[in-house]
Design a protein around this motif. Structure first.
Motif, PDB file in Angstrom:
ATOM      1  N   GLU A 141       0.834  -1.203   0.000  1.00 33.20           N
ATOM      2  CA  GLU A 141       0.000   0.000   0.000  1.00 33.20           C
ATOM      3  C   GLU A 141       0.867   1.250   0.000  1.00 33.20           C
ATOM      4  O   GLU A 141       0.558   2.237  -0.689  1.00 33.20           O
ATOM      5  N   LEU A 171      -7.929   2.457   4.637  1.00 27.44           N
ATOM      6  CA  LEU A 171      -8.265   1.218   3.947  1.00 27.44           C
ATOM      7  C   LEU A 171      -7.830  -0.001   4.750  1.00 27.44           C
ATOM      8  O   LEU A 171      -6.756  -0.005   5.352  1.00 27.44           O
ATOM      9  N   LYS A 206      -7.426  -4.170   3.877  1.00 22.38           N
ATOM     10  CA  LYS A 206      -7.476  -5.200   2.841  1.00 22.38           C
ATOM     11  C   LYS A 206      -7.388  -6.563   3.506  1.00 22.38           C
ATOM     12  O   LYS A 206      -6.681  -6.745   4.494  1.00 22.38           O
ATOM     13  N   ALA A 232     -10.774 -11.962  -2.052  1.00 21.56           N
ATOM     14  CA  ALA A 232     -10.095 -10.753  -1.599  1.00 21.56           C
ATOM     15  C   ALA A 232     -11.108  -9.613  -1.494  1.00 21.56           C
ATOM     16  O   ALA A 232     -12.044  -9.522  -2.296  1.00 21.56           O
ATOM     17  N   GLU A 252     -11.522  -5.251  -0.111  1.00 21.95           N
ATOM     18  CA  GLU A 252     -10.965  -4.007   0.420  1.00 21.95           C
ATOM     19  C   GLU A 252     -12.115  -3.147   0.913  1.00 21.95           C
ATOM     20  O   GLU A 252     -13.165  -3.083   0.262  1.00 21.95           O
TER      21      GLU A 252
END
Length: 311
Positions: A74, A189, A191, A271, A273
């Protein structure tokens, strides 16, 4: 932005560089890199940012657990949105930590990486035990032909707080995700991947995706309910996310779970986010699941409204 992990990969041009961990790549970091860009352009050099893949204290202190705003990937992603030409990734080892400031400047930055201009953050120290300061750095640079300059402090506008990674962490702990986003210049964020849960929410009409966060040292915002944007399968969805210990259900395990509005597919193992947009309310214990369901219905309406006009 070019990512360089070995001196053999670097281009032959001279560099103007700055060094730091850059957790968050926040407003202050971006201000520093803009100054670096200006200096590099004036000198006909490339602007390079030096950073580390792991927190230096992890190497020096085995039981240290940093509280990170970014995973390494990131951080690279956000650095790529700055005006730097390249990012040099230094493996922080005990050998590197043992170098004095003079040895780091001469042996690493000058000889190995070709740095000709070094911009030092106004409060940044480096070298063994961080023993020395800017005056010494400037003298060591001059001795080998490197120009060493002190960066201009980043001063917020009148009435605004001083920007720092520690202040952003405090904002997140206090559930102030909007204030954190303002300092970061982007929504905070998390993830991760979706794992199985107890499926109690599904029985109430609120199926949730339980998130196993990928970065173990990543900061979680404070306990509560949030309006979030969810990125899943290449699409963005509105989401109602809870951070906490589910006081009405078990009150023990700390979880991050999100209910996607207008979505009903099975998503285990995928996955995900989530971007934190607004804090909605604190977690609290309800007398029973019916009372919890009633509140969740109100929360869903509020989240739908809050995100309706958010970009």
């Amino acid at each position: 932005m070019i990512i360089i992990r070995d001196t053999k990969e670097r281009r032959g041009d001279a560099w103007a560089a700055t060094v730091g961990f850059f957790d968050g790549v926040h407003q202050g970091h971006r201000f520093l890199i803009r100054e670096l860009r200006r200096l590099a352009d004036e000198r006909g050099q490339s602007a390079a940012v030096f950073t580390f893949p792991v927190h230096p204290r992890i190497v020096l202190q085995a039981d240290y657990q940093p509280k990170l705003l970014n995973s390494f990937d990131e951080k690279l992603k956000h650095l790529a949105t700055t005006e730097a030409d390249c990012c040099a990734v230094l493996d922080f080892t005990r050998e590197l930590a043992a170098l004095s400031a003079r040895e780091f400047i001469e042996q690493v930055l000058w000889k190995q990486w070709g740095v000709r201009t070094l911009l030092v953050g106004y409060d940044h120290r480096f070298g063994r035990n961080r023993e020395e300061g800017f005056e010494e750095y400037a003298a060591y640079g001059k001795a080998c032909g490197m120009e060493v300059l002190k960066a201009t402090p980043y001063l917020p506008s009148e009435g605004e707080e001083v920007v720092s990674s520690s202040r952003i962490r405090q904002f997140l702990a206090e559930c102030c995700v909007e204030e954190a986003a303002q300092m970061l210049t982007y929504p905070y964020l998390l993830k991760g991947h979706i794992i199985g849960g107890r499926q109690i929410g599904r029985t109430m009409g609120f199926p949730t995706a339980n998130i196993q966060v990928d970065e173990p040292f990543k900061v979680w915002p404070g306990n509560g309910v949030y309006a979030v944007w969810v990125h899943l399968r290449g699409t963005r969805y509105k989401g109602m996310l809870s951070v906490g210990n589910r006081p009405t259900v078990d009150g023990q395990s700390l979880t991050v779970e999100v209910h996607l509005l207008h979505f009903s597919d099975t998503v285990y193992g995928e996955a995900i986010e989530v971007e934190f947009i607004r804090f909605v309310r604190q977690n609290r214990k309800f007398k029973d699941l019916d009372a919890l369901k009633e509140q969740l219905e109100l929360d869903r309406e509020e989240v739908d409204r809050l995100l309706h006009h958010k970009p």
